[in-house]
Design a protein around this motif. Structure first.
Motif, PDB file in Angstrom:
ATOM      1  N   ILE A  17       0.872  -1.178   0.000  1.00  0.00           N
ATOM      2  CA  ILE A  17       0.000   0.000   0.000  1.00  0.00           C
ATOM      3  C   ILE A  17       0.906   1.223   0.000  1.00  0.00           C
ATOM      4  O   ILE A  17       1.620   1.481   0.968  1.00  0.00           O
ATOM      5  CB  ILE A  17      -0.940   0.017   1.220  1.00  0.00           C
ATOM      6  CG1 ILE A  17      -1.669  -1.328   1.337  1.00  0.00           C
ATOM      7  CG2 ILE A  17      -1.913   1.174   1.118  1.00  0.00           C
ATOM      8  CD1 ILE A  17      -2.499  -1.667   0.132  1.00  0.00           C
ATOM      9  N   ASN A  18       0.906   1.971  -1.108  1.00  0.00           N
ATOM     10  CA  ASN A  18       1.844   3.087  -1.241  1.00  0.00           C
ATOM     11  C   ASN A  18       1.363   4.308  -0.471  1.00  0.00           C
ATOM     12  O   ASN A  18       0.331   4.281   0.214  1.00  0.00           O
ATOM     13  CB  ASN A  18       2.076   3.404  -2.719  1.00  0.00           C
ATOM     14  CG  ASN A  18       0.790   3.784  -3.445  1.00  0.00           C
ATOM     15  OD1 ASN A  18      -0.172   4.271  -2.832  1.00  0.00           O
ATOM     16  ND2 ASN A  18       0.755   3.564  -4.753  1.00  0.00           N
ATOM     17  N   SER A  19       2.120   5.377  -0.584  1.00  0.00           N
ATOM     18  CA  SER A  19       1.815   6.599   0.166  1.00  0.00           C
ATOM     19  C   SER A  19       0.499   7.222  -0.244  1.00  0.00           C
ATOM     20  O   SER A  19      -0.073   8.015   0.512  1.00  0.00           O
ATOM     21  CB  SER A  19       2.961   7.610  -0.022  1.00  0.00           C
ATOM     22  OG  SER A  19       3.140   7.901  -1.396  1.00  0.00           O
ATOM     23  N   GLU A  20      -0.019   6.890  -1.414  1.00  0.00           N
ATOM     24  CA  GLU A  20      -1.304   7.415  -1.878  1.00  0.00           C
ATOM     25  C   GLU A  20      -2.443   6.466  -1.567  1.00  0.00           C
ATOM     26  O   GLU A  20      -3.521   6.576  -2.153  1.00  0.00           O
ATOM     27  CB  GLU A  20      -1.226   7.684  -3.379  1.00  0.00           C
ATOM     28  CG  GLU A  20      -0.173   8.735  -3.736  1.00  0.00           C
ATOM     29  CD  GLU A  20      -0.076   8.947  -5.233  1.00  0.00           C
ATOM     30  OE1 GLU A  20      -0.793   8.240  -5.977  1.00  0.00           O
ATOM     31  OE2 GLU A  20       0.701   9.817  -5.662  1.00  0.00           O
ATOM     32  N   ASN A  21      -2.168   5.492  -0.671  1.00  0.00           N
ATOM     33  CA  ASN A  21      -3.161   4.515  -0.250  1.00  0.00           C
ATOM     34  C   ASN A  21      -3.658   3.653  -1.407  1.00  0.00           C
ATOM     35  O   ASN A  21      -4.795   3.209  -1.432  1.00  0.00           O
ATOM     36  CB  ASN A  21      -4.347   5.197   0.443  1.00  0.00           C
ATOM     37  CG  ASN A  21      -5.111   4.234   1.342  1.00  0.00           C
ATOM     38  OD1 ASN A  21      -4.537   3.299   1.898  1.00  0.00           O
ATOM     39  ND2 ASN A  21      -6.405   4.463   1.484  1.00  0.00           N
ATOM     40  N   GLN A  22      -2.756   3.419  -2.351  1.00  0.00           N
ATOM     41  CA  GLN A  22      -3.102   2.585  -3.499  1.00  0.00           C
ATOM     42  C   GLN A  22      -2.373   1.239  -3.376  1.00  0.00           C
ATOM     43  O   GLN A  22      -1.215   1.176  -2.973  1.00  0.00           O
ATOM     44  CB  GLN A  22      -2.720   3.267  -4.811  1.00  0.00           C
ATOM     45  CG  GLN A  22      -3.513   4.533  -5.090  1.00  0.00           C
ATOM     46  CD  GLN A  22      -3.060   5.207  -6.372  1.00  0.00           C
ATOM     47  OE1 GLN A  22      -1.949   4.953  -6.868  1.00  0.00           O
ATOM     48  NE2 GLN A  22      -3.901   6.074  -6.913  1.00  0.00           N
ATOM     49  N   GLU A  23      -3.069   0.200  -3.763  1.00  0.00           N
ATOM     50  CA  GLU A  23      -2.497  -1.144  -3.712  1.00  0.00           C
ATOM     51  C   GLU A  23      -1.705  -1.414  -4.983  1.00  0.00           C
ATOM     52  O   GLU A  23      -2.189  -1.181  -6.096  1.00  0.00           O
ATOM     53  CB  GLU A  23      -3.621  -2.163  -3.550  1.00  0.00           C
ATOM     54  CG  GLU A  23      -3.152  -3.599  -3.479  1.00  0.00           C
ATOM     55  CD  GLU A  23      -4.311  -4.557  -3.348  1.00  0.00           C
ATOM     56  OE1 GLU A  23      -4.912  -4.605  -2.264  1.00  0.00           O
ATOM     57  OE2 GLU A  23      -4.629  -5.240  -4.349  1.00  0.00           O
ATOM     58  N   GLU A  24      -0.488  -1.924  -4.810  1.00  0.00           N
ATOM     59  CA  GLU A  24       0.359  -2.258  -5.945  1.00  0.00           C
ATOM     60  C   GLU A  24       1.096  -3.554  -5.649  1.00  0.00           C
ATOM     61  O   GLU A  24       1.256  -3.947  -4.494  1.00  0.00           O
ATOM     62  CB  GLU A  24       1.372  -1.134  -6.200  1.00  0.00           C
ATOM     63  CG  GLU A  24       2.283  -0.844  -5.019  1.00  0.00           C
ATOM     64  CD  GLU A  24       3.169   0.363  -5.246  1.00  0.00           C
ATOM     65  OE1 GLU A  24       2.953   1.076  -6.224  1.00  0.00           O
ATOM     66  OE2 GLU A  24       4.084   0.563  -4.408  1.00  0.00           O
ATOM     67  N   CYS A  25       1.522  -4.225  -6.700  1.00  0.00           N
ATOM     68  CA  CYS A  25       2.273  -5.466  -6.521  1.00  0.00           C
ATOM     69  C   CYS A  25       3.566  -5.172  -5.759  1.00  0.00           C
ATOM     70  O   CYS A  25       4.191  -4.130  -5.939  1.00  0.00           O
ATOM     71  CB  CYS A  25       2.598  -6.088  -7.884  1.00  0.00           C
ATOM     72  SG  CYS A  25       3.503  -7.654  -7.776  1.00  0.00           S
ATOM     73  N   HIS A  26       3.938  -6.087  -4.902  1.00  0.00           N
ATOM     74  CA  HIS A  26       5.168  -5.898  -4.137  1.00  0.00           C
ATOM     75  C   HIS A  26       6.343  -5.716  -5.102  1.00  0.00           C
ATOM     76  O   HIS A  26       6.503  -6.491  -6.058  1.00  0.00           O
ATOM     77  CB  HIS A  26       5.411  -7.098  -3.236  1.00  0.00           C
ATOM     78  CG  HIS A  26       6.426  -6.852  -2.170  1.00  0.00           C
ATOM     79  ND1 HIS A  26       7.775  -6.727  -2.430  1.00  0.00           N
ATOM     80  CD2 HIS A  26       6.291  -6.688  -0.822  1.00  0.00           C
ATOM     81  CE1 HIS A  26       8.424  -6.510  -1.315  1.00  0.00           C
ATOM     82  NE2 HIS A  26       7.544  -6.473  -0.313  1.00  0.00           N
ATOM     83  N   PRO A  27       7.173  -4.705  -4.876  1.00  0.00           N
ATOM     84  CA  PRO A  27       8.262  -4.426  -5.825  1.00  0.00           C
ATOM     85  C   PRO A  27       9.176  -5.618  -6.086  1.00  0.00           C
ATOM     86  O   PRO A  27       9.681  -5.777  -7.204  1.00  0.00           O
ATOM     87  CB  PRO A  27       9.027  -3.276  -5.152  1.00  0.00           C
ATOM     88  CG  PRO A  27       8.040  -2.639  -4.238  1.00  0.00           C
ATOM     89  CD  PRO A  27       7.133  -3.716  -3.776  1.00  0.00           C
ATOM     90  N   LEU A  28       9.388  -6.468  -5.093  1.00  0.00           N
ATOM     91  CA  LEU A  28      10.287  -7.606  -5.281  1.00  0.00           C
ATOM     92  C   LEU A  28       9.639  -8.737  -6.071  1.00  0.00           C
ATOM     93  O   LEU A  28      10.325  -9.701  -6.434  1.00  0.00           O
ATOM     94  CB  LEU A  28      10.768  -8.131  -3.935  1.00  0.00           C
ATOM     95  CG  LEU A  28      11.615  -7.169  -3.095  1.00  0.00           C
ATOM     96  CD1 LEU A  28      12.074  -7.840  -1.811  1.00  0.00           C
ATOM     97  CD2 LEU A  28      12.825  -6.676  -3.891  1.00  0.00           C
TER      98      LEU A  28
END
Length: 822
Positions: free
Chosen positions: A334-345
């Motif tokens: 969950i990034n700083s904009e409260n958006q869900e994204e795939c784990h970078p790794l």
């Protein structure tokens, strides 16, 4: 009249006694009741062969200690109530509410009886529970009956028409008027038209009493089964039982309740960290300490596979539970904009690739566990939010099948991280270190990158180790180093810099130790050069000046031994050493101060044996001299004094040598000398002066008692009566000399003796013949054959002597024939 008085007296006595007994009984009951705090219940398991039996016995008591009065034990509540009424009238016991929890309808574990057996009744210990049917509490006067009603529709998350539900399940139902509590149960079942078969270890689930003591008329109308109660990929029906009391004993029978079927998805059930909003994203689990462990429920015994050509339908493949090969875990950040994204790794080529969990991926043994621990803190880092879901996979006929992914649960990561600490090189400038320098620090969980400042060199690294070498650092110099731990992967979200440590690079000039003083004025070759250790030195380079060309070398210890031919005798040298940071002698510091030494001058040996002009008459000749300081080898010469011919010229590594007389060509005068050397070649600059010549006389002629004999060679002495030297080693030619000696012996010794004896015999015969003609003729015949025989011997000797002369032996044909060899 008298009898009536007696009867009246007896009657009065009996009445008084009866009144006294009644008084005592009344007083005792009043004392018990007065002492009693009230009616209370005691429980225990019925005993059977020293083990808990199949019943729970309950009794009611008042009072304590010796004044305690109790009813017998009963296993039926109505019998107990009747006993209470008969003994004290009706009064509800203090802990009547304990009955539902102890006598509820569920199995109990049988346990061993306490030893020694209890003498008093007591509440059943938590570890001692009986097994048997529960005794339901009967209806009591004034209890309100539950209305005749069923549970209507309106069940959340349980809709068989929309497909399987994802565990964990959350069930709720409409309120039943008059109900003060509920019970819930789910029963595994095979439902016609549904492609699920109950797993062999799937059990019926019955909830505890669902109630709200603070609001008894508004009990909860929802239920969440305990984690891992339901199994993935199974079919169930479920019911809710309304009860008219808080104890959950007066309830509508299960058989009269409608059942609703449902199926569970093959997706695993997440377990921890528990997400309270059930697959929504409005909240998440409590903040987790690092390292974070994600856990989910174990799959059922039977493995489930996806049927080909029938997407969305699942089938049990019976008996293949052990074929589960992996889990696949999806992680979302969950990034700083409260958006869900795939784990970078997990991002690869623009795709979100799940992390595969295989046997041994989380533990040191080769097993597959239904959990994953980020034990390095690489994936789940400090002060970040994540979501996750997991699927079960296995192989069948070489093809991988996976279930759907589970519910998506969220959590946040806290800051409970072990501090980063510097490890090496140590914080020390007194002990220098060599190159290359490896910098290490501990890898704290949750730290994934570092900024570093090492001797003015800055940068970023994801490892907890980094190495620097020359020319990054100058020799004999002090530097500082430190790092800044960061929780992200780009070294931007960082903590404070650690306190810097100091280190010093090696390279200081060594202090020379030896040779010094008188040792340096006459240094014996080989010369040992010694200097003080320099901390951190990888190697040392030395150089020696003063010869034709400098002597150089690299050593890994603080000393070196220099030998001939690098050093010459009686020569002045200077030398220096410098410290190198590498083991191969590269990257070196400044040269040390000059040291100086002079190599020694080797003297000449003092000869010992044989002494001057010694007459040697023994076959073994010992040559010896006093050893020289510094000499490793000796060169000696032995020559014929008259002819100047060198008999021996050798180099040996000892101060003595033995020769034998037969090694010399002839007797006579010889002379010898010796000198010392540094090597086996006695080369220039490595040999000392010669000693003076010393003469000795080799006089090895045989004494009279050792003259003669048949053997002409290999003897210790020379026989002066023969024209050859018997001291020579035996060769082919000596075979002929041996034959000649044998013939000489036969002709001139043995034959002569025989001739004389024959003549004596002839004389004796003539004397005793007295002129007889026959005897005289015999004597004449004997003399004739004696003369002929001896002549033949003389002729044979002459022929052999002649042949030997032709063969090259230097003696007369007949030798000294006038000197018979007697």
């Amino acid at each position: 009249m008298k009898k009536q008085k007696i009867y009246l007296s007896l009657l009065a006595i009996i009445i008084l006694i009866s009144l006294f007994i009644i008084f005592l009984a009344t007083t005792k009951n009043q004392q018990v009741v007065k002492a009693s705090p009230g009616i209370y219940l005691e429980f225990r398991c019925d005993e059977n062969n020293n083990k808990c039996g199949d019943r729970i016995l309950v009794r009611a008591c008042v009072g304590t200690g010796g004044e305690k009065v109790c009813t017998p034990g009963f296993d039926k509540i109505d019998d107990l109530i009747q006993a209470i009424k008969e003994k004290w009238g009706w009064e509800e016991p203090e802990n009547w509410s304990d009955l539902p929890s102890l006598l509820k309808c569920k199995d109990y574990q049988i346990c061993t009886r306490l030893a020694p057996p209890p003498t008093e009744w007591s509440k059943i210990p938590a570890y001692c529970k009986c097994k048997g049917k529960c005794i339901e509490k009967p209806k009591r006067a004034g209890t309100e009956e539950c209305p005749e009603c069923g549970i209507r529709d309106g069940i959340d998350f349980v809709n068989p028409e929309s497909g399987p539900i994802f565990l964990p399940a959350h069930f709720d139902w409409e309120k039943v008027e008059g109900a003060k509590s509920y019970r819930w149960k789910a029963v595994p079942v095979a439902i016609p038209g549904v492609t699920y078969v109950p797993s062999t270890n799937t059990k019926t689930i019955v909830s505890d009493v669902i109630r709200d003591i603070s609001h008894p008329r508004n009990p909860p109308t929802e239920y969440t089964p305990p984690s891992c109660s339901l199994q993935s990929g199974n079919a169930y029906y479920w019911k809710v039982q309304p009860c008219c009391d808080l104890a959950g004993l007066n309830c509508k029978p299960w058989a009269e309740l409608d059942a609703w079927p449902f199926t569970t998805s093959l997706a695993p059930e997440p377990a921890t960290p528990s997400d309270p909003d059930w697959n929504n994203t409005t909240s998440e689990a409590e903040t987790q300490d690092i390292p974070v462990i994600l856990d989910w429920c174990d799959p059922p015994d039977n493995t489930v596979m996806l049927g080909e050509g029938r997407k969305g339908e699942y089938y049990y493949d019976q008996g293949r539970g052990k074929n589960i090969t992996s889990y696949k875990l999806k992680l979302y950040h969950i990034n700083s904009e409260n958006q869900e994204e795939c784990h970078p790794l997990l991002v690869k080529d623009g795709k979100c690739i799940p992390k595969e969990i295989i046997p041994g991926s989380n533990w040191p043994w080769d097993k597959l566990y239904s959990l994953w621990e980020d034990f390095t803190g690489t994936y789940l880092i400090e002060n970040q939010r994540y979501r996750w879901q997991v699927a079960t996979c296995y192989l069948s006929e070489g093809k991988e099948y996976c279930s759907d992914y589970s519910q998506k649960w969220g959590f946040s990561v806290g800051t409970n991280i072990r501090e980063t600490e510097l490890i090496a090189p140590p914080n020390n400038i007194n002990d220098a270190i060599g190159l290359p320098v490896t910098f290490k620090w501990n890898r704290a969980i949750g730290i994934n990158s570092y900024n570093y400042n090492i001797g003015g060199h800055t940068g970023t690294t994801s490892a907890n180790i980094i190495t620097f070498d020359w020319p990054d650092f100058e020799l004999d110099t002090v530097y500082n180093w430190t790092i800044q731990p960061c929780t992200d992967y780009a070294a931007q979200n960082c903590k404070d810099w650690l306190d810097p440590w100091q280190f010093k690079i090696t390279g200081a000039p060594p202090v020379l130790l030896a040779p010094t003083g008188t040792e340096a004025l006459s240094a014996v070759i080989p010369v040992k050069l010694d200097w003080k250790d320099v901390s951190g030195a990888g190697s040392y380079e030395y150089r020696i000046l003063g010869g034709i060309s400098p002597v150089k070398g690299v050593v890994n210890v603080s000393e070196v031994v220099v030998d001939y031919p690098d050093l010459k005798l009686n020569h002045v040298y200077t030398w220096q050493v410098r410290t190198c940071a590498h083991k191969d002698g590269s990257v070196c510091g400044k040269w040390s101060n000059l040291g100086a030494f002079t190599t020694f001058s080797m003297g000449f040996p003092v000869l010992i044996k044989p002494s001057l002009n010694a007459k040697i008459e023994e076959p073994e000749i010992r040559f010896s001299w006093k050893p020289l300081k510094g000499a490793k080898y000796y060169e000696y010469v032995i020559k014929n004094k008259n002819t100047g011919e060198e008999i021996f010229h050798k180099i040996i590594n000892s101060d003595s040598i033995t020769h034998y007389s037969y090694e010399f060509p002839e007797v006579g005068e010889y002379e010898w000398r010796v000198r010392g050397c540094l090597d086996s070649s006695c080369g220039t600059g490595g040999a000392g002066p010669w000693s003076n010549w010393r003469t000795f006389n080799l006089a090895l002629t045989a004494p009279p008692q050792r003259q003669g004999g048949l053997v002409p060679c290999g003897r210790l002495y020379d026989d002066p009566n023969t024209p050859w030297d018997e001291r020579e080693q035996c060769q082919i030619k000596h075979l002929f000399l041996l034959i000649r000696n044998i013939l000489d012996f036969l002709l001139w010794k043995l034959a002569t003796i025989l001739l004389i004896l024959a003549l004596v015999a002839v004389g004796v015969m003539l004397y005793i013949s007295k002129g007889e003609t026959t005897i005289i003729l015999q004597v004449k015949s004997a003399l004739k054959w004696i003369i002929i025989g001896y002549g033949l011997i003389l002729l044979a000797w002459s022929i052999v002597n002649f042949l030997l002369a032709l063969a090259g032996f230097r003696f007369q044909i007949f030798g000294h024939w006038w000197e018979l060899p007697f």
